[in-house]
Design a protein around this motif. Sequence first.
Motif, PDB file in Angstrom:
ATOM      1  N   GLU A  81      71.106   9.285  31.005  1.00  0.00           N
ATOM      2  CA  GLU A  81      71.307  10.577  30.354  1.00  0.00           C
ATOM      3  C   GLU A  81      72.410  11.336  31.087  1.00  0.00           C
ATOM      4  OE1 GLU A  81      67.991  13.253  30.650  1.00  0.00           O
ATOM      5  OE2 GLU A  81      67.430  12.519  32.641  1.00  0.00           O
ATOM      6  N   SER A  82      73.117  12.184  30.324  1.00  0.00           N
ATOM      7  CA  SER A  82      74.191  12.989  30.887  1.00  0.00           C
ATOM      8  C   SER A  82      73.743  14.440  30.978  1.00  0.00           C
ATOM      9  CB  SER A  82      75.440  12.901  30.007  1.00  0.00           C
ATOM     10  OG  SER A  82      76.474  13.669  30.553  1.00  0.00           O
ATOM     11  N   LYS A  83      74.083  15.089  32.100  1.00  0.00           N
ATOM     12  CA  LYS A  83      73.730  16.494  32.309  1.00  0.00           C
ATOM     13  C   LYS A  83      74.987  17.258  32.724  1.00  0.00           C
ATOM     14  CE  LYS A  83      68.892  15.671  33.564  1.00  0.00           C
ATOM     15  NZ  LYS A  83      67.816  15.915  34.551  1.00  0.00           N
ATOM     16  N   PRO A  84      75.826  17.637  31.730  1.00  0.00           N
ATOM     17  CA  PRO A  84      77.079  18.332  32.045  1.00  0.00           C
ATOM     18  C   PRO A  84      76.859  19.635  32.796  1.00  0.00           C
ATOM     19  CG  PRO A  84      77.023  17.609  29.757  1.00  0.00           C
ATOM     20  CD  PRO A  84      75.671  17.414  30.293  1.00  0.00           C
ATOM     21  N   GLU A  85      75.709  20.284  32.565  1.00  0.00           N
ATOM     22  CA  GLU A  85      75.463  21.575  33.216  1.00  0.00           C
ATOM     23  C   GLU A  85      75.390  21.466  34.729  1.00  0.00           C
ATOM     24  OE1 GLU A  85      71.433  19.822  32.165  1.00  0.00           O
ATOM     25  OE2 GLU A  85      73.426  19.974  31.262  1.00  0.00           O
ATOM     26  N   ILE A  86      75.093  20.275  35.235  1.00  0.00           N
ATOM     27  CA  ILE A  86      75.078  20.077  36.687  1.00  0.00           C
ATOM     28  C   ILE A  86      76.104  19.029  37.109  1.00  0.00           C
ATOM     29  CG2 ILE A  86      72.675  20.808  36.987  1.00  0.00           C
ATOM     30  CD1 ILE A  86      71.879  17.873  37.071  1.00  0.00           C
ATOM     31  N   ASN A  87      77.043  18.721  36.180  1.00  0.00           N
ATOM     32  CA  ASN A  87      78.142  17.796  36.456  1.00  0.00           C
ATOM     33  C   ASN A  87      77.629  16.450  36.965  1.00  0.00           C
ATOM     34  OD1 ASN A  87      80.881  17.036  36.617  1.00  0.00           O
ATOM     35  ND2 ASN A  87      80.879  17.434  38.837  1.00  0.00           N
ATOM     36  N   ALA A  88      76.659  15.902  36.251  1.00  0.00           N
ATOM     37  CA  ALA A  88      76.098  14.628  36.699  1.00  0.00           C
ATOM     38  C   ALA A  88      75.523  13.859  35.515  1.00  0.00           C
ATOM     39  CB  ALA A  88      74.996  14.871  37.733  1.00  0.00           C
ATOM     40  N   SER A  89      75.460  12.565  35.697  1.00  0.00           N
ATOM     41  CA  SER A  89      74.729  11.705  34.770  1.00  0.00           C
ATOM     42  C   SER A  89      73.722  10.916  35.589  1.00  0.00           C
ATOM     43  CB  SER A  89      75.677  10.767  34.027  1.00  0.00           C
ATOM     44  OG  SER A  89      76.374   9.943  34.932  1.00  0.00           O
ATOM     45  N   TYR A  90      72.608  10.566  34.952  1.00  0.00           N
ATOM     46  CA  TYR A  90      71.529   9.880  35.651  1.00  0.00           C
ATOM     47  C   TYR A  90      71.259   8.521  35.016  1.00  0.00           C
ATOM     48  CZ  TYR A  90      70.339  14.066  38.300  1.00  0.00           C
ATOM     49  OH  TYR A  90      70.377  15.130  39.168  1.00  0.00           O
ATOM     50  N   ILE A  91      71.023   7.545  35.874  1.00  0.00           N
ATOM     51  CA  ILE A  91      70.656   6.200  35.441  1.00  0.00           C
ATOM     52  C   ILE A  91      69.295   5.887  36.049  1.00  0.00           C
ATOM     53  CG2 ILE A  91      71.307   3.764  35.465  1.00  0.00           C
ATOM     54  CD1 ILE A  91      74.209   4.757  36.049  1.00  0.00           C
ATOM     55  N   TYR A  92      68.392   5.367  35.224  1.00  0.00           N
ATOM     56  CA  TYR A  92      67.041   5.053  35.678  1.00  0.00           C
ATOM     57  C   TYR A  92      66.803   3.561  35.496  1.00  0.00           C
ATOM     58  CZ  TYR A  92      66.770  10.089  34.951  1.00  0.00           C
ATOM     59  OH  TYR A  92      67.011  11.433  34.983  1.00  0.00           O
TER      60      TYR A  92
END
Length: 602
Positions: A227-238
């Motif tokens: 998932e991408s989280k532009p509000e915290i300038n990051a994307s997460y991989i699980y």
Amino acid sequence: MTSIPNLYGIVHQSYFELLSTITNKSYNKIEIIVILLEKMGEFLNPSSAVVYYYDEFKNIYQRMDADLNLNSKLEPKFILKEDVFKYKKNDVKITFPFTVDQEEFLYVFTFTNRKLPSEENVEFVKKETETLLKMIGKFRVKKRSNWYYQELFELSKRIFATYDMNTILKEISGRLERNYSEISYTFFLSQDTEVSASLPVKTMEYNDIETENLSTKAFQTGELQSESKPEINASYIYAPLTGKQGIYGVLEINVPLNTSFPKMGKQFLIEFAHVAGKAIEAATLFQNSKHQVSDLTIINDTSHQLNSNLDLGEIVSLLKEQIQSTCHAADVGFIKFYDEYEILSGSSAFFHTSDNMLFMDYLYKKTKAYKEPLFIGNFSDEEMLLPYRSVMAFPMVQAGKVLSLTVILHRDSYHFSFDQFKLMQAIIQHSALAMANTILKDKLKEAVIKDYLTGLYSRNFLEETIERHMREGERGILMLFDIDDFKKINDSFGHHVGDQVLIQVSSTLMNHIGPGNIAARWGGEEIAIYAPNMNLEEGYILAEAISMQVELTTDPTVTLSSGVSAWNKEMKGDQDMLTLFLRTDKALYEAKNNGKNQVIKN
């Protein structure tokens, strides 16, 4: 504009030399893309040129910062995938999308004053570039695959050589940090594991909020999630940590939005997490096996000791020692339910105080109703005000009957683990038969040494006790009591009332003889008391107090005649049971002949 034949020759020659250079030198992806962008710029002569790399985890084309002095900064930093077609319709831009071995690129060339190259030139450069990229891609994929497999092989060698969870997680962390320096990561493990505080390890949460998270979805499905989280300038991989028998957690990776993560890295990450999962599984199973072997050893040793003909006090002592060493409990209590509610000797001081009455009643009702163990991690009840939060209670059930209850307490919430609960349950279950046999043996022993009507000890038991004490002790007192005119009670009221009078008198004696003294039914309406370590005067006072109390409490009222005799090591003549009895019986005979209801000492 270069003519087509000349352009063909220039492109072929340049790309041939470029391919030879790239395959013989260790260029990284960005360097290759920059070189190729420069070459295409020479062929098409744009006013600006920029290349984008598609990041599937963020679903965007991300611009590579290639400084070609071609005003690339005028281009946007990101392009949404659905917006790519807009660039194709712009008559001053030419875009080249390339997919090379799962990796997608987008070249964007801008031309001013509509000085566009011919369609033939554009198509030729596009085709030749695509061919070159495919060849480079194959070379790089093979090279990267070899590297991936080498990394996985080296990781496997290290982490499968140990069953220590700390070592395994440190090795995995080291590989991640070496290969992906810009990312951060966290291990979410499904089981509570004791590891070094320096490792980024957390226990997976299971609540309504967490079930909505992709980390939980990855754990439940066993599939990679992102998932991408532009509000915290990051994307997460699980990435799920999958073993052969189950999923043991999730590796969460935080990738900054300005960092490219190659598509091939996805497959590597899946394999990487799978290797890690299998190692974690092996360590978990090994540790579980060790725990199980240790638990079985404890159960076996405890069972062996329980079957070695222990009395009830020894069983309680053994269980308490085992509980303390295994659970580090604050307080332990043993409550016997066989005939009546009784706190057994060996229980912690808390169980002998009045403060625990409500709690004991609560446990008693729960146990009687359900006959199941209790395992409470955060006990709370406003009425009880119990200072303990962690509670385990195990009923000992034999043939459907609750024999006793073992209660284990600690002041901290969630102090006891589920493994400790299961071990204690097994030990208590193995103890039930031994305790049942011991209680039954004690009951049978009591039946032999006690009078069935009055509950007092038998004459034989009293005589054996006196004889033993006369061999081992220093002094003692024997008191004989006879109920005055007992025959008249039986004749006037019947034998049933006579039995009740005997029970009343016996109860009064039991309430007044004091600790360490023994009361026995001597025969008929005669009752004896033996008081070790008491002198004659003390025995006389006790006999008078008992006689007075009997007269006050019996219904119909009866009185006692009593004879009291003493012995000690310093007395002259033979000191034995028969001599002591004859002297005491003589004093009793004198009390009866002198008018009854009196105490005579001899």
